[in-house]
Enzyme design. Sequence first.
Site, PDB file in Angstrom:
ATOM      1  N   HIS A 201       0.812  -1.223   0.000  1.00 25.08           N
ATOM      2  CA  HIS A 201       0.000   0.000   0.000  1.00 25.08           C
ATOM      3  C   HIS A 201       0.848   1.277   0.000  1.00 25.08           C
ATOM      4  CE1 HIS A 201       0.559  -0.098   4.462  1.00 25.08           C
ATOM      5  NE2 HIS A 201       0.618   1.201   4.265  1.00 25.08           N
TER       6      HIS A 201
ATOM      7  N   ASP B 138      -0.706  -7.542   1.689  1.00 19.97           N
ATOM      8  CA  ASP B 138      -0.135  -6.206   1.511  1.00 19.97           C
ATOM      9  C   ASP B 138       1.398  -6.285   1.519  1.00 19.97           C
ATOM     10  OD1 ASP B 138       0.344  -3.531   1.444  1.00 19.97           O
ATOM     11  OD2 ASP B 138      -0.512  -3.073   3.415  1.00 19.97           O
TER      12      ASP B 138
ATOM     13  N   SER C  47       5.004   1.950   7.946  1.00 15.51           N
ATOM     14  CA  SER C  47       4.491   0.906   7.076  1.00 15.51           C
ATOM     15  C   SER C  47       5.594   0.171   6.350  1.00 15.51           C
ATOM     16  CB  SER C  47       3.592   1.522   6.013  1.00 15.51           C
ATOM     17  OG  SER C  47       2.372   1.857   6.578  1.00 15.51           O
TER      18      SER C  47
END
Length: 753
Positions: free
Chosen positions: A521, A570, A697
């Site tokens: 993402h 992801d 992330s």
Amino acid sequence: MILSDFWSLSAALLICPLYMGVSVLCEVFCKEENVGVEGGHYTLTKKLEYGSMLIYHCPEEYYPYPALTRLCQKSGTWSPTPHIRIVQKCKMVECPNPLVLESGSVFPSQTQYFVNNKTTYECYSGYTLRGSSSRVCQPNGKWSGGTPICRQDSGGGERCADPGIPAGASRFGSSFGIDDKVMYHCDKGLHLLGSKERVCQENGQWTGTEPKCYYKHTYDTALEITEAFGSAIRESLQLAAPIGDTDQEGKRITVDKAGKLNIYIAMDISDSIVEDQFNKARNAVKKLITKVSSFAVSPNYEILFFASDVVEVVNIIHFSGENRKKLEQVLDDLDNFNYGERENVGTNLNLAFKTILERMAIQKQRNETLFKELHHVLIFFTDGAFNMGGRPEDTVAKIREMVYMNKKEERDQYLDIYVFGVGSDIFDEDIQPLVTKRDNENHYFKLKDGTELEETFDKIIDESKVVGLCGLHRNYDHDTADTIRVRYPWMARIGIPHEDGSFGKCMGSLVTPRFILTAAHCFKFTDTADKIKITIGKNQVLTGSRVILHPNYNIKAKENEGIKEFYDYDVALIELKKDVDISIDTRPICIPCTKETSGALRLVGEEITCKQQEELLLKNPIEEVSFMSHDKERDSNKDQRSDAKLKLQDQRENCIELATQIDGITSDNLKDVVTENFLCSGGRQPTRDHVSCKGDSGGALFKNYDDYRTIQRIWYVQLSSQPQTMCNQASPGPTHLASSPAGSSETSHPDSR
Ligand SMILES: *[C@@H]1O[C@H](CO)[C@@H](O)[C@H](O)[C@H]1NC(C)=O
Ligand SMILES: *[C@@H]1O[C@H](CO)[C@@H](O)[C@H](O)[C@H]1NC(C)=O
């Protein structure tokens, strides 16, 4: 005298024959008269009883003279006997005579050279200096740098170069043509280590190793041992790996099912090695074994302790067949040995070699084909002071015969005998004939008190030189930019300029020198790979060449079901334009379900399955893990480690429930959003967990796997980020952390696609 005292003393009592055939008990303790030392002190291993060792201690840069130790004899006298005229004292450490330079001069010219005395070397005209032009006498009794040699500019027209003369030595022979021989001799009070004799070979190299003259008080530094022994043992480990099975760097490091490397470790536990020295040697051995295991080679071990008898702690025969002994058991066996339980006075070094010879014979008899493929590494820890069982040379000769099988030239590499000299008084001359002699290799190391042994073995696998291993790191307990880099050498920062002018920041981890693992993402469809900047290690900045998103990743996959963002799968890989340079601060992390990781987990010799790895790493309902996050309050470039607890098994359900606090997640769609692929952490039980936030992330969620904390094993990739709202809330909510799709199917290492 009360009875119990009487019996405890009886070991030191002897039957003294008296006149007329009558015997009575009489005490024969050693006495403390005349054994004192000027400028130092002494310790006794067993008070003044028979067998007690008196050890002299001197301050740094001094050594005990004339004796290093004394042993209490049965007769109640010391050996060696204290001199009446020569006072026992601490003398300043000396270095051997440097005035041996040919065709040059040495300044200053002194009769003796002490610690910190400096010398400089100059050659006559027509000669050029090789080696060090200035040297300082070191506290270990050696000159710094290398032997200075004045070589004739014309080269002398001879095949071999002048081999020089080491300090404290004299050389016989001064022609250096093919087959010419040079011989060395050390001054009085010194003894020679290395080659006494060297022959000039056709290839222009001298046989053997450079001779060195050692005093009794000369010892090797940790650095010297690390370099020499470390490179040798690495060589053995790589030789033991089957040919043709190479890692991404083309190095032969691999999982070896059969275990083609035999490591025999023998430790002297006789009275001349005191408990402290023994413990240090044992810790060092444990460290060595643990370090060796990170090579993903699974050696067979024989570990024995010897004094007047041999105690076999680990038997190499238990490494054959189905139930190979595991590394953990070997370490346990070592721990379980109690130094205090031994009842030995003598030292039977020969018996230790004989035991090894016997074990070799059994293996050979069982399967000669297999025996021929085995590499044997013998590592002895001893002071060389044997006093029973005879000289070990003959047994060592038999061991050589058994391994060489009359093909010494061809099979020379199959046997290495190393001796680490430990103890307060080391008998170098007796040890010399036992060790392997090979050109330019050192197999004998002399340690000061064994103090530096553990540190030495800790450094043997120099992280900067071993490329193929994942998860290696160093642990330092203070935080500086440098220590953080070596502690988390896989950590990558990713900067992604998006087409709309915004700038994305993510974290990632190096999984091979060419690939970074991160979250899918982080990227937008319009991103261009070569604009992505990856920072890793000490300011290595790299660009991407390709971004590979997981094929099952689709954030909108469940939009129709009202789930706005779906973070399953992801994961993304960034392929770099070129390989990063692997070093102590830049090194790949271990990722699940790979062969490298099985090696790291020592699941060697077994079928590799993801399930086995998972069972080892996630065996408890609550497992501690860590992740790296930006320190937002302070410097945004400073990363900090945050800890979290994974809730697994029966704890998982409750953890996932917490996700319903997030906008758009209801108890109805919970199981659809948080699939089986997610690992859950967060909440306040049992402790309040850190949450990961924007910018974190793609970073790794990792777990240490190593009792010794010398090798870090890194696991699991944080696949989904926290919705921004959670970060701003005062109370930490759940953090969703997902593993790379778990399951028992095998997945390949990113490079092998
Ligand atoms: C050599 O060392 C000794 C002992 O420390 C010292 O007394 C002497 O002055 C030194 N000699 C030189 C030339 O530095
Ligand atoms: C002996 O070892 C070889 C080589 O590892 C192996 O192929 C062979 O099956 C073994 N033989 C027996 C009887 O175990």
